[in-house]
Design an enzyme around this catalytic site. Structure first.
Site, mmCIF file in Angstrom:
data_model
loop_
_atom_site.group_PDB
_atom_site.id
_atom_site.type_symbol
_atom_site.label_atom_id
_atom_site.label_comp_id
_atom_site.label_asym_id
_atom_site.label_seq_id
_atom_site.Cartn_x
_atom_site.Cartn_y
_atom_site.Cartn_z
ATOM 1 N N ILE A 139 0.853 -1.181 0.000
ATOM 2 C CA ILE A 139 0.000 0.000 0.000
ATOM 3 C C ILE A 139 0.891 1.234 0.000
ATOM 4 O O ILE A 139 1.774 1.383 0.859
ATOM 5 C CB ILE A 139 -0.930 0.024 1.229
ATOM 6 C CG1 ILE A 139 -1.817 -1.233 1.252
ATOM 7 C CG2 ILE A 139 -1.779 1.294 1.225
ATOM 8 C CD1 ILE A 139 -2.769 -1.364 0.081
ATOM 9 N N LYS A 140 0.663 2.127 -0.963
ATOM 10 C CA LYS A 140 1.462 3.353 -1.055
ATOM 11 C C LYS A 140 0.834 4.452 -0.207
ATOM 12 O O LYS A 140 -0.356 4.759 -0.348
ATOM 13 C CB LYS A 140 1.564 3.827 -2.507
ATOM 14 C CG LYS A 140 2.469 2.972 -3.367
ATOM 15 C CD LYS A 140 2.562 3.502 -4.789
ATOM 16 C CE LYS A 140 3.524 4.651 -4.902
ATOM 17 N NZ LYS A 140 3.749 5.042 -6.331
ATOM 18 N N ILE A 141 1.652 5.035 0.660
ATOM 19 C CA ILE A 141 1.213 6.116 1.541
ATOM 20 C C ILE A 141 2.187 7.292 1.380
ATOM 21 O O ILE A 141 3.397 7.108 1.532
ATOM 22 C CB ILE A 141 1.179 5.661 3.011
ATOM 23 C CG1 ILE A 141 0.175 4.513 3.189
ATOM 24 C CG2 ILE A 141 0.825 6.827 3.934
ATOM 25 C CD1 ILE A 141 0.151 3.929 4.589
#
Length: 368
Positions: A139-141
């Site tokens: 998951i890209k944050i």
């Protein structure tokens, strides 16, 4: 003859593709790139999905089905992108298994409009992790001030994270701190640390684009002599910071429990100034235990004519520090540069996301 991409892989750099589309997946192109271009991972972002959805008819059937169900445009975006990410994750699963879960990863970004909201980012990360339901998902944050606690909490849930939009060394050190705190939290929560993977996406070409613009505006001989020096210096000093943190006692204690280090990932590696060598941000950043995610054009250029001459980061730190000092002396405020790039980076992803929503909304309305 030597294969530059193979040489890059043997030097310890994981080659990832910075692109995804359903057409690429349907035609088997990703599988082909895994064989011909040594691709072992995929990154995506709102701009990539906006472009993919706008071209061709690959998404029409699913869009029609979503329209028939009366799904909202926000939910439709999640379902469409999750479909592609799941497909890519399955394609890369053999790499994931063969590399002890290090590579074979596919990244999906949270809604960038949440970049300044910790709670919403955590909730969205959990929802996307559940929706895609693949162990090799990341998951890209975004690495905003509000994103840092979200990174810690999401890692603490046992979810792998790609931290994106990192520009400054100061922010990068905060990202590594958030990672270590997240892994400690994951340990406390009973998660298997060996299954959690993280990368820190350090943006490269955008740094030169912004700094070079300022150097040209200054216009002195000292300033113009520094053109094209900022980005590599910044990334090389980031790797020095990485070495310092992941040789420390706090990390060694986690490593003994099976944790894997948060690797630096070189992002935005396509050159923006045609005067620069098109492989500059690949051949200039060769170091073990790193990832270089490349757009197709850069990937092809590296495979065609790059010269990979061993590690180009170790031994460069003194010069990188000197370049930074010279930039400041020439009148470039690097703190201001990095703050601008972070704000601008979030704004660009939000604009792409809103463009994606608008285009999809029109497609849903047409199908209905």
């Amino acid at each position: 003859m030597s294969n530059p991409l193979e040489d890059l892989s043997e030097a310890g750099v994981s080659v990832w593709l910075d692109d995804i589309s359903r057409t690429r997946l349907r035609t088997g192109n990703l599988t082909e790139l895994m064989s011909t271009h040594k691709v072992v991972g995929v990154t995506s972002n709102p701009s990539i999905f906006d472009k993919a959805l706008a071209e061709g008819d690959a998404y029409d059937e699913q869009v029609s089905e979503l329209a028939a169900r009366g799904v909202s445009v926000e939910e439709a975006v999640r379902l469409l992108t999750a479909y592609d990410i799941r497909w890519a994750a399955d394609t890369l699963r053999p790499v994931y298994d063969a590399t002890d879960r290090v590579d074979g990863r596919v990244s999906l970004e949270v809604d960038p409009r949440m970049a300044m909201e910790t709670e919403r980012t955590v909730a969205e990360a959990k929802a996307l992790w559940w929706l895609v339901d693949r162990p090799n998902l990341m998951i890209k944050i975004p690495a905003t001030a509000e994103g840092l606690p979200a990174i810690t909490r999401v890692l603490g849930l046992g979810i792998s994270v790609n931290v994106t939009l990192i520009f400054s060394l100061e922010r990068y050190r905060q990202v590594m701190d958030a990672f270590l705190e997240g892994m400690e939290l994951a340990r406390a929560n009973g998660h298997d640390l060996s299954r959690i993977q993280s990368v820190a996406s350090f943006f490269v070409s955008r740094v030169d684009a912004e700094v070079d613009k300022r150097l040209r505006a200054i216009g002195t001989e000292e300033a113009t002599a520094l053109l094209g020096r900022a980005a590599l210096a910044n990334a090389r000093l980031a790797y020095q910071a990485y070495e310092q943190v992941f040789e420390g006692k706090e990390w060694k204690a986690l490593e003994a429990l099976g944790a894997k280090p948060q690797r630096p990932l070189w992002a935005s590696t396509g050159v923006k100034d045609p005067a620069y060598e098109d492989t500059l941000y690949v051949t200039g950043l060769v170091a073990r235990d790193t990832v270089n995610t490349m757009p197709q054009a850069t990937l092809d250029a590296v495979g065609d004519h790059a010269v990979v001459a061993g590690n180009t980061v170790l031994g460069s730190y003194a010069q990188a520090h000197a370049d930074f000092a010279a930039l400041e002396a020439a009148g470039v405020n690097l703190t201001e540069v990095f703050g601008h790039l972070e704000t601008d980076g979030v704004a660009k992803f939000v604009a792409s996301w809103e463009s994606l929503l608008k285009g999809l909304s029109e497609k849903l309305a047409a199908s209905a």
